[in-house]
Design a protein around this motif. Structure first.
Motif, PDB file in Angstrom:
ATOM      1  N   TYR A 131       0.853  -1.187   0.000  1.00  0.00           N
ATOM      2  CA  TYR A 131       0.000   0.000   0.000  1.00  0.00           C
ATOM      3  C   TYR A 131       0.891   1.239   0.000  1.00  0.00           C
ATOM      4  CZ  TYR A 131      -4.004   2.928   1.451  1.00  0.00           C
ATOM      5  OH  TYR A 131      -4.993   3.875   1.527  1.00  0.00           O
ATOM      6  N   ASP A 132       0.984   1.875  -1.156  1.00  0.00           N
ATOM      7  CA  ASP A 132       1.801   3.072  -1.338  1.00  0.00           C
ATOM      8  C   ASP A 132       0.885   4.282  -1.226  1.00  0.00           C
ATOM      9  OD1 ASP A 132       3.397   5.133  -2.216  1.00  0.00           O
ATOM     10  OD2 ASP A 132       4.079   4.142  -4.045  1.00  0.00           O
ATOM     11  N   ASN A 133       0.877   4.928  -0.065  1.00  0.00           N
ATOM     12  CA  ASN A 133      -0.051   6.032   0.191  1.00  0.00           C
ATOM     13  C   ASN A 133       0.673   7.149   0.943  1.00  0.00           C
ATOM     14  OD1 ASN A 133      -2.241   7.672   0.550  1.00  0.00           O
ATOM     15  ND2 ASN A 133      -3.354   6.302   1.911  1.00  0.00           N
ATOM     16  N   PRO A 134       1.510   7.909   0.237  1.00  0.00           N
ATOM     17  CA  PRO A 134       2.315   8.932   0.913  1.00  0.00           C
ATOM     18  C   PRO A 134       1.490  10.018   1.581  1.00  0.00           C
ATOM     19  CG  PRO A 134       2.448   9.195  -1.482  1.00  0.00           C
ATOM     20  CD  PRO A 134       1.765   7.886  -1.218  1.00  0.00           C
ATOM     21  N   GLY A 135       0.232  10.196   1.133  1.00  0.00           N
ATOM     22  CA  GLY A 135      -0.608  11.215   1.748  1.00  0.00           C
ATOM     23  C   GLY A 135      -0.915  10.951   3.205  1.00  0.00           C
ATOM     24  N   THR A 136      -0.929   9.683   3.608  1.00  0.00           N
ATOM     25  CA  THR A 136      -1.198   9.350   5.014  1.00  0.00           C
ATOM     26  C   THR A 136       0.048   8.846   5.749  1.00  0.00           C
ATOM     27  OG1 THR A 136      -1.905   7.122   4.404  1.00  0.00           O
ATOM     28  CG2 THR A 136      -3.616   8.796   4.585  1.00  0.00           C
ATOM     29  N   ARG A 156       2.058  -9.734  -4.136  1.00  0.00           N
ATOM     30  CA  ARG A 156       1.339 -10.020  -5.381  1.00  0.00           C
ATOM     31  C   ARG A 156       0.700  -8.788  -6.004  1.00  0.00           C
ATOM     32  NH1 ARG A 156       4.098 -13.497  -5.182  1.00  0.00           N
ATOM     33  NH2 ARG A 156       3.757 -15.759  -5.203  1.00  0.00           N
ATOM     34  N   SER A 157       0.779  -7.631  -5.334  1.00  0.00           N
ATOM     35  CA  SER A 157       0.220  -6.424  -5.929  1.00  0.00           C
ATOM     36  C   SER A 157       0.853  -5.195  -5.292  1.00  0.00           C
ATOM     37  CB  SER A 157      -1.298  -6.370  -5.753  1.00  0.00           C
ATOM     38  OG  SER A 157      -1.863  -5.280  -6.466  1.00  0.00           O
ATOM     39  N   ILE A 158       0.847  -4.095  -6.051  1.00  0.00           N
ATOM     40  CA  ILE A 158       1.290  -2.800  -5.547  1.00  0.00           C
ATOM     41  C   ILE A 158       0.165  -1.802  -5.796  1.00  0.00           C
ATOM     42  CG2 ILE A 158       2.976  -0.941  -5.734  1.00  0.00           C
ATOM     43  CD1 ILE A 158       4.961  -3.039  -6.823  1.00  0.00           C
ATOM     44  N   LYS A 159      -0.318  -1.194  -4.740  1.00  0.00           N
ATOM     45  CA  LYS A 159      -1.383  -0.195  -4.810  1.00  0.00           C
ATOM     46  C   LYS A 159      -0.722   1.174  -4.878  1.00  0.00           C
ATOM     47  CE  LYS A 159      -5.531   1.069  -2.076  1.00  0.00           C
ATOM     48  NZ  LYS A 159      -5.329   2.502  -1.748  1.00  0.00           N
ATOM     49  N   ILE A 160      -0.716   1.760  -6.079  1.00  0.00           N
ATOM     50  CA  ILE A 160       0.016   2.999  -6.270  1.00  0.00           C
ATOM     51  C   ILE A 160      -0.897   4.210  -6.078  1.00  0.00           C
ATOM     52  CG2 ILE A 160       1.679   1.919  -7.818  1.00  0.00           C
ATOM     53  CD1 ILE A 160       0.207   3.319 -10.171  1.00  0.00           C
ATOM     54  N   PRO A 161      -0.298   5.374  -5.781  1.00  0.00           N
ATOM     55  CA  PRO A 161      -1.096   6.608  -5.668  1.00  0.00           C
ATOM     56  C   PRO A 161      -1.655   7.003  -7.033  1.00  0.00           C
ATOM     57  CG  PRO A 161       1.092   6.857  -4.681  1.00  0.00           C
ATOM     58  CD  PRO A 161       1.112   5.595  -5.469  1.00  0.00           C
ATOM     59  N   PRO A 162      -2.537   7.999  -7.055  1.00  0.00           N
ATOM     60  CA  PRO A 162      -3.141   8.413  -8.324  1.00  0.00           C
ATOM     61  C   PRO A 162      -2.102   8.780  -9.370  1.00  0.00           C
ATOM     62  CG  PRO A 162      -4.256   9.461  -6.480  1.00  0.00           C
ATOM     63  CD  PRO A 162      -3.076   8.760  -5.900  1.00  0.00           C
ATOM     64  N   VAL A 163      -2.348   8.351 -10.603  1.00  0.00           N
ATOM     65  CA  VAL A 163      -1.503   8.753 -11.719  1.00  0.00           C
ATOM     66  C   VAL A 163      -1.968  10.117 -12.222  1.00  0.00           C
ATOM     67  CG1 VAL A 163      -0.993   6.405 -12.452  1.00  0.00           C
ATOM     68  CG2 VAL A 163      -3.036   7.551 -13.342  1.00  0.00           C
ATOM     69  N   VAL A 164      -1.133  10.755 -13.019  1.00  0.00           N
ATOM     70  CA  VAL A 164      -1.547  12.020 -13.626  1.00  0.00           C
ATOM     71  C   VAL A 164      -2.708  11.747 -14.574  1.00  0.00           C
ATOM     72  CG1 VAL A 164       0.723  13.083 -13.459  1.00  0.00           C
ATOM     73  CG2 VAL A 164       0.166  11.715 -15.458  1.00  0.00           C
ATOM     74  N   ASN A 165      -3.619  12.711 -14.658  1.00  0.00           N
ATOM     75  CA  ASN A 165      -4.780  12.522 -15.531  1.00  0.00           C
ATOM     76  C   ASN A 165      -4.426  12.872 -16.965  1.00  0.00           C
ATOM     77  OD1 ASN A 165      -7.248  11.324 -15.020  1.00  0.00           O
ATOM     78  ND2 ASN A 165      -7.843  12.916 -13.560  1.00  0.00           N
ATOM     79  N   ASP A 166      -3.363  12.252 -17.425  1.00  0.00           N
ATOM     80  CA  ASP A 166      -2.880  12.388 -18.795  1.00  0.00           C
ATOM     81  C   ASP A 166      -2.494  10.985 -19.228  1.00  0.00           C
ATOM     82  OD1 ASP A 166      -1.438  13.704 -21.189  1.00  0.00           O
ATOM     83  OD2 ASP A 166       0.186  12.632 -20.167  1.00  0.00           O
TER      84      ASP A 166
END
Length: 297
Positions: A131-136, A156-166
């Motif tokens: 869980y990659d959540n630098p905001g918290t 088995r998974s990496i939950k990344i922060p939001p990507v750029v909306n591009d």
């Protein structure tokens, strides 16, 4: 399991304890909607505010209520010993997987974070999502650290922060990470407003707050994106822009999600641990207007 829509419900509570019936209702609702997995005790589930015993109970009730849908349980805590205890309780409850963020008060180093995941993986018999959540957590993973951790046997998974909306920028970001991790480790996007972009860019899963409230809408976006229907996925996400605007206005999704759950009768008020509160006054009225406008159900 770490693919498709993973819906993250609230943990309804007051200062007397967890609201068992409301939690079970939320989980049953998600299971009946056909989500791919249910993520409890994530940030939306207020895991950091709960005792070890409360977290064990949430895990047990969620697994019991989810029927055959896999349940992923958050196990993050400040101390490694507590993470290990949470992991043991989640496994005893029948969790299909666990979710681990590097929670900290003192800023962690890369080696400390790697050691945390390595230690926890030695105790697990179920797969783990990073869980990659630098905001918290206030810890920022490098792609290189993700690559090291992804080699561990249970990851088995990496939950990344939001990507750029591009879309092109998002594709580049996902591709950079993909090069560093094994083929059997999925990449999941968090941050609902960027989910359609992330899925179209190649993310395998959406770890979703709105999916924990309105799984039908979230499933429609997920399925459109993963079937290659870019136009429909973007249109469905754009239609929820008033909701995404609420997230931006109120510093994230938690207070908005709690307010929606209260005003729609999914949970009783209050549903957040003090000192957190749902939105009140004109802000609450605005949420009510948007829920009615969007016909969310």
């Amino acid at each position: 399991m770490f693919t498709g829509l993973s819906a993250f419900p609230l943990t309804p509570m007051n200062e007397q304890g967890i609201q068992d019936n409301e939690l079970m209702y939320l989980v049953e609702h998600l299971a009946s909607a056909g989500v791919d997995s249910i993520g409890v005790l994530g940030s939306t589930g207020s895991y950091a505010y709960l005792s070890q015993e409360e977290r064990a109970r949430v895990a047990l009730l969620s697994v019991e209520s989810a029927a055959s849908v896999p349940v992923v349980v958050g196990i993050g805590a400040l101390r490694t010993r507590d993470v290990l205890a949470n992991a043991e309780n989640a496994q005893k409850a029948g969790a299909s997987g666990v979710l681990l963020a590097p929670v900290s008060y003192q800023k962690l180093t890369d080696n400390e974070v790697f050691d945390l995941y390595e230690t926890v993986c030695r105790s697990l018999s179920v797969p783990l999502c990073v869980y990659d959540n630098p905001g918290t957590t206030h810890f920022e993973f490098s792609d290189e650290l993700h690559g090291r951790i992804a080699q561990l046997p249970c990851v088995r998974s990496i939950k990344i922060p939001p990507v750029v909306n591009d879309l092109e920028g998002a594709r580049e970001r996902v591709a950079r990470l993909r090069k560093l991790i094994p083929n059997d480790v999925t990449i999941g996007i968090s941050g609902d407003p960027a989910a359609a972009t992330g899925l179209i860019a190649g993310c395998d899963a959406w770890y979703s707050v709105v999916g924990g409230l309105f799984p039908k809408q979230a499933l429609a976006i997920t399925q459109a994106a993963q079937s290659g229907d870019v136009q429909r996925a973007c249109a469905l996400s754009d239609a929820l822009e008033p909701l995404w605007g609420l997230y931006r206005a109120h510093g994230g999704s938690l207070r908005v999600a709690a307010t929606i759950a209260e005003i729609t009768g999914m949970v009783t008020q209050p549903c957040l641990p003090q000192p957190l509160t749902s939105l009140q006054g004109v802000d609450r009225e605005r949420v009510e207007q948007i829920v009615e406008q969007l016909r969310l159900e």
